[in-house]
Design a protein around this motif. Structure first.
Motif, PDB file in Angstrom:
ATOM      1  N   ALA A   9      -6.948  -9.202  14.425  1.00  8.79           N
ATOM      2  CA  ALA A   9      -6.333  -8.232  15.336  1.00  8.79           C
ATOM      3  C   ALA A   9      -5.309  -7.457  14.495  1.00  8.79           C
ATOM      4  CB  ALA A   9      -5.677  -8.922  16.520  1.00  8.79           C
ATOM      5  N   PHE A  10      -5.739  -6.368  13.897  1.00  5.93           N
ATOM      6  CA  PHE A  10      -4.940  -5.667  12.887  1.00  5.93           C
ATOM      7  C   PHE A  10      -3.941  -4.713  13.539  1.00  5.93           C
ATOM      8  CE2 PHE A  10      -4.285  -2.070   9.968  1.00  5.93           C
ATOM      9  CZ  PHE A  10      -3.762  -2.752   8.881  1.00  5.93           C
ATOM     10  N   HIS A  11      -2.677  -4.837  13.119  1.00  5.78           N
ATOM     11  CA  HIS A  11      -1.596  -4.038  13.694  1.00  5.78           C
ATOM     12  C   HIS A  11      -0.814  -3.357  12.581  1.00  5.78           C
ATOM     13  CE1 HIS A  11       1.631  -2.642  16.147  1.00  5.78           C
ATOM     14  NE2 HIS A  11       2.492  -3.602  15.841  1.00  5.78           N
ATOM     15  N   LEU A  12      -0.673  -2.041  12.693  1.00  8.97           N
ATOM     16  CA  LEU A  12       0.131  -1.240  11.772  1.00  8.97           C
ATOM     17  C   LEU A  12       1.371  -0.766  12.521  1.00  8.97           C
ATOM     18  CD1 LEU A  12       0.765   0.533   9.292  1.00  8.97           C
ATOM     19  CD2 LEU A  12      -0.911   2.184  10.144  1.00  8.97           C
ATOM     20  N   HIS A  13       2.551  -1.140  12.039  1.00  7.80           N
ATOM     21  CA  HIS A  13       3.787  -0.722  12.695  1.00  7.80           C
ATOM     22  C   HIS A  13       4.053   0.766  12.433  1.00  7.80           C
ATOM     23  CE1 HIS A  13       5.939  -4.862  13.263  1.00  7.80           C
ATOM     24  NE2 HIS A  13       4.625  -4.987  13.374  1.00  7.80           N
ATOM     25  N   GLY A  14       4.686   1.416  13.386  1.00  7.13           N
ATOM     26  CA  GLY A  14       5.169   2.771  13.197  1.00  7.13           C
ATOM     27  C   GLY A  14       4.156   3.880  13.328  1.00  7.13           C
ATOM     28  N   HIS A  15       2.886   3.550  13.562  1.00  6.97           N
ATOM     29  CA  HIS A  15       1.825   4.556  13.593  1.00  6.97           C
ATOM     30  C   HIS A  15       0.748   4.132  14.583  1.00  6.97           C
ATOM     31  CE1 HIS A  15       3.651   4.624   9.584  1.00  6.97           C
ATOM     32  NE2 HIS A  15       3.313   5.898   9.484  1.00  6.97           N
TER      33      HIS A  15
ATOM     34  N   LEU B 167       0.877  -1.171   0.000  1.00  6.01           N
ATOM     35  CA  LEU B 167       0.000   0.000   0.000  1.00  6.01           C
ATOM     36  C   LEU B 167       0.913   1.219   0.000  1.00  6.01           C
ATOM     37  CD1 LEU B 167      -2.767   1.366   0.221  1.00  6.01           C
ATOM     38  CD2 LEU B 167      -2.632   1.069   2.705  1.00  6.01           C
ATOM     39  N   ARG B 168       0.982   1.915  -1.111  1.00  5.88           N
ATOM     40  CA  ARG B 168       1.919   3.028  -1.260  1.00  5.88           C
ATOM     41  C   ARG B 168       1.257   4.337  -0.868  1.00  5.88           C
ATOM     42  NH1 ARG B 168       5.297   1.370  -6.764  1.00  5.88           N
ATOM     43  NH2 ARG B 168       6.343  -0.427  -5.790  1.00  5.88           N
ATOM     44  N   VAL B 169       1.965   5.128  -0.075  1.00  4.00           N
ATOM     45  CA  VAL B 169       1.455   6.400   0.428  1.00  4.00           C
ATOM     46  C   VAL B 169       2.524   7.473   0.264  1.00  4.00           C
ATOM     47  CG1 VAL B 169      -0.042   5.262   2.111  1.00  4.00           C
ATOM     48  CG2 VAL B 169       2.261   5.965   2.788  1.00  4.00           C
ATOM     49  N   LYS B 170       2.075   8.709   0.386  1.00  4.48           N
ATOM     50  CA  LYS B 170       2.982   9.850   0.428  1.00  4.48           C
ATOM     51  C   LYS B 170       3.043  10.383   1.851  1.00  4.48           C
ATOM     52  CE  LYS B 170       1.692  11.313  -4.257  1.00  4.48           C
ATOM     53  NZ  LYS B 170       1.069  12.399  -5.059  1.00  4.48           N
ATOM     54  N   LYS B 171       4.168  10.979   2.194  1.00  5.43           N
ATOM     55  CA  LYS B 171       4.264  11.625   3.501  1.00  5.43           C
ATOM     56  C   LYS B 171       3.162  12.669   3.620  1.00  5.43           C
ATOM     57  CE  LYS B 171       7.456  13.881   6.709  1.00  5.43           C
ATOM     58  NZ  LYS B 171       6.485  14.894   7.166  1.00  5.43           N
TER      59      LYS B 171
ATOM     60  N   ALA C 194     -10.469   3.176  10.356  1.00  7.79           N
ATOM     61  CA  ALA C 194      -9.431   3.878  11.111  1.00  7.79           C
ATOM     62  C   ALA C 194      -8.745   4.878  10.193  1.00  7.79           C
ATOM     63  CB  ALA C 194      -8.418   2.899  11.677  1.00  7.79           C
ATOM     64  N   ILE C 195      -8.381   6.017  10.748  1.00  4.76           N
ATOM     65  CA  ILE C 195      -7.708   7.072   9.986  1.00  4.76           C
ATOM     66  C   ILE C 195      -6.314   7.274  10.568  1.00  4.76           C
ATOM     67  CG2 ILE C 195      -7.751   9.522   9.399  1.00  4.76           C
ATOM     68  CD1 ILE C 195     -10.761   9.328   9.118  1.00  4.76           C
ATOM     69  N   VAL C 196      -5.344   7.347   9.663  1.00  6.23           N
ATOM     70  CA  VAL C 196      -3.943   7.407  10.061  1.00  6.23           C
ATOM     71  C   VAL C 196      -3.266   8.569   9.348  1.00  6.23           C
ATOM     72  CG1 VAL C 196      -1.797   6.101  10.299  1.00  6.23           C
ATOM     73  CG2 VAL C 196      -3.982   4.872  10.108  1.00  6.23           C
ATOM     74  N   LYS C 197      -2.578   9.407  10.110  1.00  5.25           N
ATOM     75  CA  LYS C 197      -1.736  10.444   9.517  1.00  5.25           C
ATOM     76  C   LYS C 197      -0.390   9.800   9.181  1.00  5.25           C
ATOM     77  CE  LYS C 197      -0.388  14.611   8.292  1.00  5.25           C
ATOM     78  NZ  LYS C 197      -0.314  15.718   9.272  1.00  5.25           N
ATOM     79  N   MET C 198      -0.056   9.782   7.903  1.00  2.80           N
ATOM     80  CA  MET C 198       1.170   9.123   7.449  1.00  2.80           C
ATOM     81  C   MET C 198       2.337  10.104   7.600  1.00  2.80           C
ATOM     82  SD  MET C 198      -0.427   6.404   6.956  1.00  2.80           S
ATOM     83  CE  MET C 198       1.044   5.437   6.639  1.00  2.80           C
ATOM     84  N   ASP C 199       2.925  10.077   8.778  1.00  2.00           N
ATOM     85  CA  ASP C 199       3.935  11.077   9.127  1.00  2.00           C
ATOM     86  C   ASP C 199       5.248  10.445   9.572  1.00  2.00           C
ATOM     87  OD1 ASP C 199       3.114   9.982  11.517  1.00  2.00           O
ATOM     88  OD2 ASP C 199       2.458  11.873  12.427  1.00  2.00           O
TER      89      ASP C 199
END
Length: 355
Positions: free
Chosen positions: A226-232, A206-210, A263-268
């Motif tokens: 049980a969904f886990h997103l690393h780093g955020h 899943l490609r994103v921009k900063k 879920a909403i994630v700020k890709m920072d």
């Protein structure tokens, strides 16, 4: 707004409603969907026979507006009976369109068709699935797809979203995978797990921009997760389509089978970040790791080392339905989800549902 984590500020932003309305009025949207008998390759060396809406797993994305009239002609090109249940739709005044055999309709026989017509009266991350022999048809044979209903009044936070992704989680039983009519028993063991019908390494990045604001629409289509997103951290904003009064932060999100969580994630935090089901055996292919319900978020402009697992992977930007969701309203087939036909497709004359 998402960079500030105090709950008071985030919730205030989330609960603010847009003052305007959609400029377009509700419309009648007509679609045809077939059910086909095909095979899909879930993981390297593992295939399963499925009953596939439009020959693909997940089925085609349906994208409409709250209040639209939806008319779908379902054509059964398989050897067994099926229906569609519109999971999450209220069916106000249209209970006979709920898709439950022997309760709201007769199951659709092979070679026959049925016309569903209803109002999209609930917004959010909804879905559809067969309601005949659910443990097999839904649990093992891929009979499900996403239906996204845009709300009349999106929240302020929803308006900040720059990218969307749909992730539908499911499980598979290799012992019965190639035999229709078997499986779906309460005690059976599922040994493969997938996102959008494919197991790692056959999933996609899943490609994103900063600074993207990413909306994840997470579906327990055929298994719990049980969904886990690393780093955020993720801000959980919606449950089963509807906005939460009190959104909350999480780095692991529990999704029950049949449920949806947004879920909403700020890709920072640029990098290459794994996302995975944190139920340990769900990240294996028949016990071999890594596999299963795993994918990677790739920030653009991050150089990929030579040893990176997906260094030269061909990229499909619509694997998480991100591109289709940009195209407006309609029915969207996605080539990456298509199965292969083992026999000629039987096409019978459509029979319209009588009034």
């Amino acid at each position: 707004m998402l960079g500030v984590k105090p709950a008071r500020l985030v919730i205030c932003a989330f609960l603010g409603l847009m003052t305007g309305q959609f400029s377009a009025h509700a419309e009648l949207r007509k679609f045809d969907i077939t059910i086909e008998e095909v095979e899909i390759e879930v993981a390297p060396g593992f295939k399963s026979k499925v009953w596939a809406y439009n020959g693909q797993v997940p089925g085609p994305l349906l994208h409409v507006k709250e209040g639209d009239e939806v008319e779908i002609t379902l054509i059964n090109n398989t050897t067994l009976n099926h229906t569609i249940h519109w999971h999450g739709t209220y069916q106000t005044g249209t209970w006979t369109m709920d898709g439950v055999p022997d309760i709201t309709q007769k199951a659709i026989d092979p070679g026959e068709s049925f016309v569903y017509r209803f109002t999209a009266d609930k917004p959010g991350s909804l879905w559809y699935h067969c309601h005949v022999n659910v443990p097999e048809h839904v649990g093992l044979r891929g009979m499900w797809g996403a239906m996204i209903v845009d709300p009349r009044e999106p929240t302020e936070l929803e308006k900040q979203v720059t990218k969307e992704a749909v992730l539908m989680f499911s499980g598979w039983n290799s012992e019965v995978a190639m035999t229709y009519g078997q499986g779906g028993h309460p005690t059976e063991k599922k040994d493969y797990f997938s996102i959008n019908g494919r197991a790692f390494p056959m999933t996609q990045p899943l490609r994103v921009k900063k600074d993207d604001v990413l909306r994840l629409r997470l579906y327990g289509a055929g298994t719990d997760v049980a969904f886990h997103l690393h780093g955020h951290d993720m801000l959980v904003t919606h449950k089963d389509g509807l906005p939460l009064k009190s959104p909350y932060w999480a780095d692991v999100i529990d999704i029950a089978e049949g449920a949806r969580i947004d879920a909403i994630v700020k890709m920072d935090n640029p990098g290459l970040w794994i996302n995975h089901d944190h139920i340990d055996h769900h990240v294996s292919n028949n016990g071999k790791t890594p596999g299963g319900a795993v994918m990677i978020v790739e920030y653009e402009d991050i150089e990929k080392p030579d040893w990176y697992v997906w260094k030269n992977k061909p990229y499909d930007p619509d694997f998480y339905m991100s591109e289709s969701l940009k195209k407006g309203y309609g029915l969207f087939n996605i080539d990456a989800f298509k199965g292969t036909f083992e026999e000629p497709v039987r096409r019978k004359k459509k029979r319209k549902k009588s009034d």
